[in-house]
Write an enzyme that holds these catalytic residues in place. Sequence first.
Site, PDB file in Angstrom:
ATOM      1  N   SER A 157      -8.627  -1.725  -1.584  1.00 13.20           N
ATOM      2  CA  SER A 157      -9.297  -0.434  -1.427  1.00 13.20           C
ATOM      3  C   SER A 157     -10.494  -0.320  -2.363  1.00 13.20           C
ATOM      4  O   SER A 157     -11.562   0.138  -1.953  1.00 13.20           O
ATOM      5  CB  SER A 157      -8.336   0.718  -1.736  1.00 13.20           C
ATOM      6  OG  SER A 157      -7.432   0.862  -0.675  1.00 13.20           O
ATOM      7  N   GLN A 160      -1.354   2.723  -5.641  1.00  9.06           N
ATOM      8  CA  GLN A 160      -2.755   3.019  -5.310  1.00  9.06           C
ATOM      9  C   GLN A 160      -3.726   2.593  -6.419  1.00  9.06           C
ATOM     10  O   GLN A 160      -4.819   2.123  -6.144  1.00  9.06           O
ATOM     11  CB  GLN A 160      -2.928   4.507  -5.023  1.00  9.06           C
ATOM     12  CG  GLN A 160      -2.696   4.811  -3.556  1.00  9.06           C
ATOM     13  CD  GLN A 160      -2.859   6.274  -3.204  1.00  9.06           C
ATOM     14  OE1 GLN A 160      -3.360   7.055  -4.005  1.00  9.06           O
ATOM     15  NE2 GLN A 160      -2.431   6.634  -2.028  1.00  9.06           N
ATOM     16  N   ARG A 212       0.841  -1.207   0.000  1.00  8.95           N
ATOM     17  CA  ARG A 212       0.000   0.000   0.000  1.00  8.95           C
ATOM     18  C   ARG A 212       0.869   1.248   0.000  1.00  8.95           C
ATOM     19  O   ARG A 212       0.852   2.039   0.932  1.00  8.95           O
ATOM     20  CB  ARG A 212      -0.970  -0.069   1.157  1.00  8.95           C
ATOM     21  CG  ARG A 212      -2.109  -0.994   0.739  1.00  8.95           C
ATOM     22  CD  ARG A 212      -3.105  -1.175   1.768  1.00  8.95           C
ATOM     23  NE  ARG A 212      -4.438  -1.072   1.204  1.00  8.95           N
ATOM     24  CZ  ARG A 212      -5.529  -1.230   1.907  1.00  8.95           C
ATOM     25  NH1 ARG A 212      -5.466  -1.459   3.188  1.00  8.95           N
ATOM     26  NH2 ARG A 212      -6.704  -1.130   1.320  1.00  8.95           N
ATOM     27  N   TYR A 219      -1.768   0.972   9.738  1.00 10.78           N
ATOM     28  CA  TYR A 219      -2.886   0.104  10.101  1.00 10.78           C
ATOM     29  C   TYR A 219      -3.108   0.104  11.606  1.00 10.78           C
ATOM     30  O   TYR A 219      -2.241   0.522  12.365  1.00 10.78           O
ATOM     31  CB  TYR A 219      -2.609  -1.337   9.664  1.00 10.78           C
ATOM     32  CG  TYR A 219      -2.752  -1.566   8.194  1.00 10.78           C
ATOM     33  CD1 TYR A 219      -4.013  -1.657   7.612  1.00 10.78           C
ATOM     34  CD2 TYR A 219      -1.651  -1.694   7.375  1.00 10.78           C
ATOM     35  CE1 TYR A 219      -4.157  -1.872   6.258  1.00 10.78           C
ATOM     36  CE2 TYR A 219      -1.788  -1.910   6.017  1.00 10.78           C
ATOM     37  CZ  TYR A 219      -3.042  -1.998   5.468  1.00 10.78           C
ATOM     38  OH  TYR A 219      -3.186  -2.210   4.135  1.00 10.78           O
TER      39      TYR A 219
HETATM   40  P1  NAD Z   1      -8.829  -2.344   7.390  1.00 10.92           P
HETATM   41  O1  NAD Z   1      -9.855  -2.911   6.468  1.00 10.92           O
HETATM   42  O2  NAD Z   1      -7.634  -3.154   7.707  1.00 10.92           O
HETATM   43  O3  NAD Z   1      -9.562  -1.953   8.774  1.00 10.92           O
HETATM   44  C1  NAD Z   1     -10.681  -1.107   8.782  1.00 10.92           C
HETATM   45  C2  NAD Z   1     -10.575  -0.103   9.888  1.00 10.92           C
HETATM   46  O4  NAD Z   1     -10.811  -0.729  11.149  1.00 10.92           O
HETATM   47  C3  NAD Z   1      -9.214   0.572  10.012  1.00 10.92           C
HETATM   48  O5  NAD Z   1      -9.354   1.971   9.833  1.00 10.92           O
HETATM   49  C4  NAD Z   1      -8.764   0.220  11.426  1.00 10.92           C
HETATM   50  O6  NAD Z   1      -8.030   1.273  12.035  1.00 10.92           O
HETATM   51  C5  NAD Z   1     -10.083  -0.021  12.117  1.00 10.92           C
HETATM   52  N1  NAD Z   1     -10.002  -0.771  13.373  1.00 10.92           N
HETATM   53  C6  NAD Z   1      -9.216  -1.839  13.665  1.00 10.92           C
HETATM   54  N2  NAD Z   1      -9.421  -2.234  14.931  1.00 10.92           N
HETATM   55  C7  NAD Z   1     -10.353  -1.414  15.459  1.00 10.92           C
HETATM   56  C8  NAD Z   1     -10.969  -1.300  16.719  1.00 10.92           C
HETATM   57  N3  NAD Z   1     -10.660  -2.147  17.701  1.00 10.92           N
HETATM   58  N4  NAD Z   1     -11.892  -0.336  16.922  1.00 10.92           N
HETATM   59  C9  NAD Z   1     -12.200   0.530  15.926  1.00 10.92           C
HETATM   60  N5  NAD Z   1     -11.647   0.488  14.714  1.00 10.92           N
HETATM   61  C10 NAD Z   1     -10.728  -0.459  14.468  1.00 10.92           C
HETATM   62  O7  NAD Z   1      -8.346  -0.924   6.912  1.00 10.92           O
HETATM   63  P2  NAD Z   1      -8.237  -0.294   5.468  1.00 10.92           P
HETATM   64  O8  NAD Z   1      -9.545   0.224   5.064  1.00 10.92           O
HETATM   65  O9  NAD Z   1      -7.589  -1.266   4.584  1.00 10.92           O
HETATM   66  O10 NAD Z   1      -7.299   0.947   5.739  1.00 10.92           O
HETATM   67  C11 NAD Z   1      -6.421   1.018   6.831  1.00 10.92           C
HETATM   68  C12 NAD Z   1      -5.472   2.194   6.675  1.00 10.92           C
HETATM   69  O11 NAD Z   1      -4.705   2.056   5.480  1.00 10.92           O
HETATM   70  C13 NAD Z   1      -6.148   3.531   6.573  1.00 10.92           C
HETATM   71  O12 NAD Z   1      -5.320   4.455   7.243  1.00 10.92           O
HETATM   72  C14 NAD Z   1      -6.129   3.849   5.120  1.00 10.92           C
HETATM   73  O13 NAD Z   1      -6.204   5.225   4.850  1.00 10.92           O
HETATM   74  C15 NAD Z   1      -4.801   3.272   4.743  1.00 10.92           C
HETATM   75  N6  NAD Z   1      -4.734   2.958   3.303  1.00 10.92           N
HETATM   76  C16 NAD Z   1      -3.643   3.383   2.602  1.00 10.92           C
HETATM   77  C17 NAD Z   1      -3.561   3.096   1.238  1.00 10.92           C
HETATM   78  C18 NAD Z   1      -2.396   3.531   0.412  1.00 10.92           C
HETATM   79  O14 NAD Z   1      -1.573   4.269   0.849  1.00 10.92           O
HETATM   80  N7  NAD Z   1      -2.266   3.033  -0.790  1.00 10.92           N
HETATM   81  C19 NAD Z   1      -4.564   2.409   0.612  1.00 10.92           C
HETATM   82  C20 NAD Z   1      -5.671   2.003   1.372  1.00 10.92           C
HETATM   83  C21 NAD Z   1      -5.720   2.277   2.731  1.00 10.92           C
END
Ligand code: NAD
Length: 375
Positions: free
Chosen positions: A130, A124, A119, A224
């Site tokens: 995503s 992206q 990521r 994460y």
């Molecule tokens: P994910 O599907 O792994 O998790 C979903 C969400 O659940 C996350 O935001 C996580 O913080 C939250 N979570 C975990 N445990 C929790 C708890 N106990 N209580 C409440 N919330 C909790 O996450 P995702 O959607 O894949 O994205 C995670 C991070 O990665 C985000 O910061 C996102 O912006 C980032 N991201 C970056 C890129 C990139 O740079 N290419 C792409 C996608 C996502």
Amino acid sequence: MKIAVAKEVREGESRVAMVPELVGKLTGLGYEVAVEPGAGTAALCSDEEYVDAGSTVSEDAMVDAALVVSVQPLESRTVRRLSAGTATLSFLPAGQSLDLVADLRACGITSFALELVPRISRAQTMDALSSQALVAGYRCAIVAAGLLRRFFPLNMTSAGTVRPAQVVVLGAGVAGLQAIATCNRLGAVVKAYDVREASAEEIRSVGAQAIDLELETLEGAGGYAREMTEDRAQRQRELLTPYIANSDALITTAAVPGRTAPLLVTAEMVEQMKPGSVVVDLAAESGGNVEGSEPGQVVRIGNAQVWGGANVASQMPGPASQLYAQNIVNLVTLMTHEGAFAPDFDDQIVSGSCVTRDRQVWHEPTRLLLEGDQS
Ligand code: NAD
């Protein structure tokens, strides 16, 4: 060189890895595109559309293909029919598919897993986690609005005012933020919580109030979330209870990479919700954020209907396939050199997403699991 588009065989999978609109991008790179008959039917893409777009449609699509693209991993019996050196590009939960990984290795298949695409910003446009989370998050909001037997928006009418629905979203990653934005557009009052430091600002940016429980944030590697201790989890559940009891709809989307989803809401907490309440648990398939939720089913807990997600992105196969296919095109473009499929393993995206290659398991955590499995 030929790219084959596989027909999905897993039950409930409606997406397709390539849509007719994007076939031209692959032929433009110099590939022949061969589609298995009916591959796009569930995503409303007909065989005729693929032919019109410049592909062939045939039962033999995979024969002599340099690359096979699919959404779900191929089944072992299909893998065993591929010639050594063929590449596959699909979702592939390697750590949970050790028998399949062993077959991919034994058959000399070069396999790439979309979950493993790093990521980083350069990747992206190839990030299918995503793109599919975006679709799933939208769908969760629509399901909540559909199940709730009341308005989402405020309605001021000559017959009186109807207050807007109160929605709580737990987990504000890609899916959660999309669920928040969609509920917000539908007029609900949304409050959301996530354990990551950056999340409060992200929650506010899509129109919701960030719930502050005054607990330490849990930032892990790569932006994460980190896993909670049981004490922290217990405290979080206590503090969230009044927010959930006062909501009409609760949507949970929390995950910790590589682990079972954290239990954020107990059945006892759901039982405190009002009559007519709705709970949507996107994480139901990976253990569930809500105690008692069942993937693919609506169960009743106390006053609430609890909807458990099962392959949620596949419930909107058109846009999910469109976005997934664009991710595939971008990955294939990265792996194409002078009109040939020739992945450069010095590239971080290529090596990071590779599971098997040259009859070896290339993905270290999976290799260790597989070796442990054999000892
Ligand atoms: P994910 O599907 O792994 O998790 C979903 C969400 O659940 C996350 O935001 C996580 O913080 C939250 N979570 C975990 N445990 C929790 C708890 N106990 N209580 C409440 N919330 C909790 O996450 P995702 O959607 O894949 O994205 C995670 C991070 O990665 C985000 O910061 C996102 O912006 C980032 N991201 C970056 C890129 C990139 O740079 N290419 C792409 C996608 C996502």
